[in-house]
Design an enzyme around this catalytic site. Structure first.
Site, mmCIF file in Angstrom:
data_model
loop_
_atom_site.group_PDB
_atom_site.id
_atom_site.type_symbol
_atom_site.label_atom_id
_atom_site.label_comp_id
_atom_site.label_asym_id
_atom_site.label_seq_id
_atom_site.Cartn_x
_atom_site.Cartn_y
_atom_site.Cartn_z
ATOM 1 N N CYS A 1 -7.199 -7.667 -11.944
ATOM 2 C CA CYS A 1 -8.470 -7.985 -11.277
ATOM 3 C C CYS A 1 -8.573 -9.502 -11.218
ATOM 4 O O CYS A 1 -8.532 -10.170 -12.266
ATOM 5 C CB CYS A 1 -9.602 -7.393 -12.117
ATOM 6 N N CYS B 1 -8.346 -10.327 -4.120
ATOM 7 C CA CYS B 1 -8.985 -9.234 -4.857
ATOM 8 C C CYS B 1 -8.022 -8.059 -4.813
ATOM 9 O O CYS B 1 -7.479 -7.733 -3.744
ATOM 10 C CB CYS B 1 -10.312 -8.875 -4.201
HETATM 11 N N1 DGL Z 1 -10.379 -5.806 -8.038
HETATM 12 C C1 DGL Z 1 -11.322 -6.807 -8.397
HETATM 13 C C2 DGL Z 1 -10.758 -8.195 -8.110
HETATM 14 O O1 DGL Z 1 -9.598 -8.328 -8.014
HETATM 15 C C3 DGL Z 1 -12.578 -6.483 -7.721
HETATM 16 C C4 DGL Z 1 -13.716 -7.292 -8.215
HETATM 17 C C5 DGL Z 1 -15.019 -6.613 -8.196
HETATM 18 O O2 DGL Z 1 -15.171 -5.614 -8.864
HETATM 19 O O3 DGL Z 1 -15.931 -7.185 -7.568
HETATM 20 O O4 DGL Z 1 -11.411 -9.173 -8.014
#
Ligand code: DGL
Length: 259
Positions: free
Chosen positions: A73, A183
């Site tokens: 993430c 993301c």
């Molecule tokens: N997969 C997360 C990232 O890479 C998502 C972030 C979120 O939950 O807003 O930033």
């Protein structure tokens, strides 16, 4: 040789794009994936809250015997990885937007980045981007609303199409030739983004680089499993296991777990 699992966590189902690359490169490694979908999105939450959630996920993975943790993430990496490395002894691999290769290769000297508010406003992102983007114009776009739609199984929906069009329009107008996905949920949007962007625009994400880094750190720390092992992968979701199993599309165990 060490057959303990690699732990991977994300705010939800998006980090499976990273898991996929890891599993492709290291099919002999066992993995445990945590989708903290109950608390998604992390993007609009403040740094302290993101640290607290990252600690909770880390502690569960450690309880399950993980030998290394991949923070799949960008938002959790840019806000919490320093804290995690300071407080726990296992190696951590993080994921950051791949600004550097885009900035080095752009011909139009303009690149786009689509990421969460938490990533774009983080100190770590700004440090990396200042380091590599001298003379390059960066069009930053917060992908507000994209993660909740993916978490609700709505990748193919008019609402998604509308948001993506809105977000890439200013990038096209500014003549970007690279779009960096900052993301781990966004690789699932690549087919849609390709339809919206001119064909010469390259889309880059960090999944394959994270998998190579995971391999290197396992080797360096003597933590790799033997190559004859057939990796077992377990997935846990604290909100909607069906969305998680739909997105992984593989024959692995997906379980509901409250964490
Ligand atoms: N997969 C997360 C990232 O890479 C998502 C972030 C979120 O939950 O807003 O930033």
């Amino acid at each position: 040789m060490n057959t303990s699992p690699i732990g991977i966590f994300d705010s939800g189902v998006g980090g499976t794009s990273i898991w996929r690359e890891i599993h492709k490169l290291l099919p002999h490694e066992n993995t445990i994936y945590l989708a903290d979908s109950k608390n998604a999105p992390y993007g609009p939450k403040g740094k302290e809250k993101i640290i607290e959630l990252s600690r909770k996920n880390t502690e569960l993975l450690l309880q399950k015997g993980c030998k290394l943790i991949v923070v799949a993430c960008n938002t959790a990496t840019t806000n919490a990885i320093r804290h995690l490395r300071k407080n726990y002894t296992v190696p951590f691999i993080g994921i950051e937007p791949a600004i550097k290769p885009a900035a080095l290769q752009t011909k139009s000297k303009t690149i786009g980045i689509l990421a969460t508010k938490g990533t774009l406003s983080s100190e770590l992102f700004h440090r990396t981007s200042d380091l590599y983007t001298n003379g390059v114009n960066i069009i930053e776009q917060v992908g507000e609303g994209l993660v909740p739609l993916i978490e609700n199984g709505k990748i193919d929906s008019p609402a998604m199409d509308k948001l993506l069009e809105l977000y890439v329009k200013p990038m096209i107008a500014a003549n970007v030739d690279y779009l960096v996905l900052g993301c781990s949920h966004y690789p699932y949007l690549i087919p849609k983004l390709q339809k919206l962007l001119p064909t010469h625009v390259k889309i880059i994400d960090s999944g394959a680089a994270v998998a190579r880094q995971t391999q290197a750190i396992l080797t360096q720390n003597n933590l790799s499993a033997q190559e004859t092992n057939r990796g077992n992968c377990i997935f846990y979701s604290n909100r909607n296991p069906k969305v998680l199993s739909d997105i992984i599309q593989e024959e692995f165990t997906v379980e509901a777990l409250d964490f």
